[in-house]
Write an enzyme that holds these catalytic residues in place. Structure first.
Site, PDB file in Angstrom:
ATOM      1  N   LYS A 181       0.877  -1.177   0.083  1.00 58.27           N
ATOM      2  CA  LYS A 181       0.125  -0.001  -0.129  1.00 58.27           C
ATOM      3  C   LYS A 181       0.900   1.063   0.064  1.00 58.27           C
ATOM      4  O   LYS A 181       1.588   1.545   1.028  1.00 58.27           O
ATOM      5  CB  LYS A 181      -0.885  -0.215   1.268  1.00 58.27           C
ATOM      6  CG  LYS A 181      -2.117   1.087   1.011  1.00 58.27           C
ATOM      7  CD  LYS A 181      -2.558   1.651   2.404  1.00 58.27           C
ATOM      8  CE  LYS A 181      -1.407   2.530   3.066  1.00 58.27           C
ATOM      9  NZ  LYS A 181      -1.390   3.813   2.243  1.00 58.27           N
ATOM     10  N   GLU A 256       9.259   1.607  11.196  1.00 54.36           N
ATOM     11  CA  GLU A 256      10.128   2.545  11.059  1.00 54.36           C
ATOM     12  C   GLU A 256       9.560   3.830  11.183  1.00 54.36           C
ATOM     13  O   GLU A 256       8.655   4.155  10.215  1.00 54.36           O
ATOM     14  CB  GLU A 256      10.880   2.422   9.248  1.00 54.36           C
ATOM     15  CG  GLU A 256      11.425   1.078   9.372  1.00 54.36           C
ATOM     16  CD  GLU A 256      12.814   0.758  10.146  1.00 54.36           C
ATOM     17  OE1 GLU A 256      13.198   2.042  10.727  1.00 54.36           O
ATOM     18  OE2 GLU A 256      13.370  -0.142  10.205  1.00 54.36           O
ATOM     19  N   CYS A 290      13.210  10.962   7.431  1.00 53.26           N
ATOM     20  CA  CYS A 290      13.123  10.456   8.826  1.00 53.26           C
ATOM     21  C   CYS A 290      14.519  10.671   9.557  1.00 53.26           C
ATOM     22  O   CYS A 290      14.455  10.914  10.533  1.00 53.26           O
ATOM     23  CB  CYS A 290      12.765   8.963   8.815  1.00 53.26           C
ATOM     24  SG  CYS A 290      13.852   7.846   7.718  1.00 53.26           S
TER      25      CYS A 290
HETATM   26  P1  NAD Z   1       1.837   8.636   8.008  1.00 57.21           P
HETATM   27  O1  NAD Z   1       2.161   7.960   9.256  1.00 57.21           O
HETATM   28  O2  NAD Z   1       0.815   9.596   7.952  1.00 57.21           O
HETATM   29  O3  NAD Z   1       1.773   7.530   6.710  1.00 57.21           O
HETATM   30  C1  NAD Z   1       2.520   6.400   6.510  1.00 57.21           C
HETATM   31  C2  NAD Z   1       1.694   5.458   5.621  1.00 57.21           C
HETATM   32  O4  NAD Z   1       0.675   4.958   6.565  1.00 57.21           O
HETATM   33  C3  NAD Z   1       1.012   6.063   4.430  1.00 57.21           C
HETATM   34  O5  NAD Z   1       0.891   4.850   3.402  1.00 57.21           O
HETATM   35  C4  NAD Z   1      -0.479   6.157   5.065  1.00 57.21           C
HETATM   36  O6  NAD Z   1      -1.330   6.135   3.856  1.00 57.21           O
HETATM   37  C5  NAD Z   1      -0.528   5.060   5.921  1.00 57.21           C
HETATM   38  N1  NAD Z   1      -1.617   5.343   6.978  1.00 57.21           N
HETATM   39  C6  NAD Z   1      -2.153   5.932   7.578  1.00 57.21           C
HETATM   40  N2  NAD Z   1      -3.115   5.759   8.421  1.00 57.21           N
HETATM   41  C7  NAD Z   1      -3.045   4.458   8.779  1.00 57.21           C
HETATM   42  C8  NAD Z   1      -3.471   3.442   9.528  1.00 57.21           C
HETATM   43  N3  NAD Z   1      -4.447   4.004  10.385  1.00 57.21           N
HETATM   44  N4  NAD Z   1      -3.128   2.120   9.326  1.00 57.21           N
HETATM   45  C9  NAD Z   1      -2.313   1.899   8.620  1.00 57.21           C
HETATM   46  N5  NAD Z   1      -1.552   2.770   7.769  1.00 57.21           N
HETATM   47  C10 NAD Z   1      -1.858   4.092   7.843  1.00 57.21           C
HETATM   48  O7  NAD Z   1       3.253   9.156   7.593  1.00 57.21           O
HETATM   49  P2  NAD Z   1       3.858  10.039   6.457  1.00 57.21           P
HETATM   50  O8  NAD Z   1       3.420  11.450   6.744  1.00 57.21           O
HETATM   51  O9  NAD Z   1       3.382   9.395   5.030  1.00 57.21           O
HETATM   52  O10 NAD Z   1       5.453   9.979   6.233  1.00 57.21           O
HETATM   53  C11 NAD Z   1       6.224  10.746   7.150  1.00 57.21           C
HETATM   54  C12 NAD Z   1       6.607  10.190   8.639  1.00 57.21           C
HETATM   55  O11 NAD Z   1       7.134   8.891   7.964  1.00 57.21           O
HETATM   56  C13 NAD Z   1       7.781  10.825   9.157  1.00 57.21           C
HETATM   57  O12 NAD Z   1       7.283  10.825  10.582  1.00 57.21           O
HETATM   58  C14 NAD Z   1       9.035  10.374   8.974  1.00 57.21           C
HETATM   59  O13 NAD Z   1       9.851  10.391   9.802  1.00 57.21           O
HETATM   60  C15 NAD Z   1       8.688   8.807   8.848  1.00 57.21           C
HETATM   61  N6  NAD Z   1       9.481   8.101   7.882  1.00 57.21           N
HETATM   62  C16 NAD Z   1      10.297   7.242   8.734  1.00 57.21           C
HETATM   63  C17 NAD Z   1      11.266   6.413   8.072  1.00 57.21           C
HETATM   64  C18 NAD Z   1      12.039   5.551   8.720  1.00 57.21           C
HETATM   65  O14 NAD Z   1      12.771   4.488   7.962  1.00 57.21           O
HETATM   66  N7  NAD Z   1      12.295   5.500  10.138  1.00 57.21           N
HETATM   67  C19 NAD Z   1      11.463   6.782   6.750  1.00 57.21           C
HETATM   68  C20 NAD Z   1      10.748   7.779   6.114  1.00 57.21           C
HETATM   69  C21 NAD Z   1       9.488   8.295   6.719  1.00 57.21           C
END
Ligand code: NAD
Length: 497
Positions: A181, A256, A290
């Protein structure tokens, strides 16, 4: 599928076939640099998600993939790496239009994506078990690593294809089947990866791709009884929901999550090199990373020199048209993200922190006014200020002064997060003391780069659990099965009956 030269209508990949959403719904996907629509994306329904999980389950249970010789799985993954490399220019162009990132950044990622598939192609034949030594000499014992089953892979929007490859490549190498997804705002390169997988000979149902509403589809995937493991990358807030939901069915989960990663600069460091790395560490990918080094902690004797040099040299960071190869910082990917950056910069002003550079939206000549760009920003702040504690996820760095090693470590660890850190020092003893004391999944010494296939990547504390990119990642897509064989001549009779 193409409705105009520029605006494609995408489909879902379920059971090896492309199809529209069951109710025909689509949503508009826009280029964040221009605000222009670039695709009509299929909006999967619950029915579609169920079909995708069923396809992955059927493929897994039939053993088409998990039962294939690991060397054959490896060849298909190598072929995927080659096809990604062959189509690199097209994939880069799609990623830039979908995400808004600078093309130079997308090029670097593409190389890393190929490396990731090659690394896990190699790993497919090396997911070794162990030979054990039980206390009864007539018992042979060993472990096998078997694929965990159907993986639900949930990916954010900041590195769409790169973070997809970090999950898909090891999951496939371990023999799992996958429902992917992508983030709703950046699904296009994942869809291209689906085409590449089929072309490379991945059996039908092994990789399924569902696009649509992130929250609903994500939640359904995490709840779904047909899914064995969730591999999630995203925010800490969503990660908590995912972990809580997955606990109901005891699914395996790796998370992550977010970061507020520090750079620590000591007075014996090569200051010029540290400044260059700190600039890259925060402005790379417009700070939407991140592991962005969003807190720079500087030793008091070199603080003024470091900060003055950073601010002066950061004025040379070029914000602009993402397609221009000279651009360092492209667009902010989401409207909500753009507004969040603005809110944090304003909070810094309101709370009395000092803005030394930027702090405003950037206006780019020749790019549609709807584009979202933010000036490289630097703010003098400390742990009292929200901007120095919370993840901004934009091109915004804070500077804080420390007096000694103990204070540097205390400031660095004074965070809910623990994803990544950089240390700048030429004193080998100090550098190693500090690196060991940091509560962080990765620590880089005197290097702007820290993330490579083969080097485990993941967080301490609220940055999540599990590691991606390493050999140990194969364990996280595997179950360990212990197998015992009795080889004694006389039958055993434990009760003596
Ligand atoms: P997000 O948590 O809003 O979304 C991440 C994913 O989860 C998306 O595909 C989203 O559609 C999905 N999602 C949303 N609600 C959900 C739910 N209730 N259940 C399951 N899936 C759901 O994050 P974002 O804004 O897309 O990404 C930014 C964040 O990701 C930042 O906090 C960043 O630090 C983190 N990030 C971490 C890493 C790492 O490797 N640690 C890498 C990249 C980004």
């Amino acid at each position: 599928m193409i409705t105009s030269p520029d605006i494609a209508t995408t489909q879902l990949l379920i059971g090896g076939a492309w199809r529209p959403a069951s109710d025909g719904r689509t949503y508009s996907d826009e280029n964040p640099a221009t605000g222009e629509p670039i695709a009509h994306v299929a909006e999967a329904s619950r029915e579609d998600l169920d079909a995708a999980v069923r396809a992955a389950r059927t493929a897994f249970d039939a053993g088409k993939w998990s039962g294939m010789a690991p060397s054959r799985r490896a060849k298909i993954l190598f072929t995927m790496a080659q096809l990604i490399a062959k189509r690199s220019e097209e994939l880069i162009a799609i990623e830039v239009r979908d995400n808004g990132k600078a093309i130079s950044t997308a090029k670097g990622e593409l190389g890393a994506i190929v490396d990731c598939f090659e690394f896990y192609a190699g790993a497919a034949t090396k997911n070794y078990g162990q030979t054990l030594a039980p206390p009864i000499p007539t018992l042979l014992a060993s472990t096998y690593r078997e694929p965990v089953g159907v993986v639900g892979a949930i990916v954010p929007w900041n590195f769409p294809l790169l973070l997809t490859s970090w999950k898909i490549a090891p999951a496939l190498a371990a023999g799992c089947t996958v429902v992917l997804k992508p983030a709703p705002s950046t699904p296009l390169t994942a869809i291209e990866l689906g085409k590449i997988a089929l072309e490379a000979g991945l059996p039908e149902g092994v990789l399924n791709i569902v696009t649509g509403s992130g929250r609903e589809l994500g939640q359904w995937l995490v709840e779904h009884p047909g899914v064995d493991k969730i591999a999630f990358t995203g925010s800490t807030a969503t990660g908590r929901i995912v972990a809580a939901t997955a606990s109901q069915s005891l699914k395996r989960v790796t998370l992550e999550l977010g970061g507020k990663s520090p750079t620590l600069v000591f007075d014996d460091a090569d200051i010029d090199a540290a400044v260059a790395a700190a600039i890259y560490g925060i402005y790379y990918n417009a700070g939407q990373a991140c592991e962005a080094r969003s807190r720079v902690l500087v030793h008091a004797p070199v603080y003024d020199r470091f900060v003055a040099s950073f601010v002066e040299r950061a004025k040379n960071v070029r914000v602009g048209d993402p397609m221009d190869p000279k651009t360092h910082v492209g667009a902010i990917t989401l409207r909500e993200q753009f507004e969040k950056i603005a809110m944090y910069c304003q909070s810094a002003v309101d709370e009395g922190a000092t803005t030394l550079l930027g702090g405003q939206a950037a206006h780019i000549d020749g790019v549609n006014a709807a584009g979202m760009f933010w000036q490289p920003t630097a703010i003098e702040a400390d742990a009292r200020h929200r901007i120095a504690r919370e993840e901004v996820f934009g091109p915004v760095v804070t500077f804080t002064r420390f007096d000694d090693e103990a204070q540097a470590i205390a400031f660095a660890n004074e965070s809910d997060y623990g994803l990544s850190a950089s240390v700048w020092s030429r004193d080998i003893g100090r550098a190693n003391r500090v690196m060991r004391a940091l509560r962080s999944g990765t620590v880089a010494l005197n290097s702007p780069y820290a993330v490579f296939p083969g080097v485990p990547f993941g967080g301490y504390k609220s940055s999540g659990y599990g590691r991606e990119l390493g050999m140990e990642t194969m364990l996280q897509y595997s179950e360990t099965k212990s197998v015992l064989t009795y080889i004694g001549e006389k039958p055993m009779n434990p009760f003596g009956v």
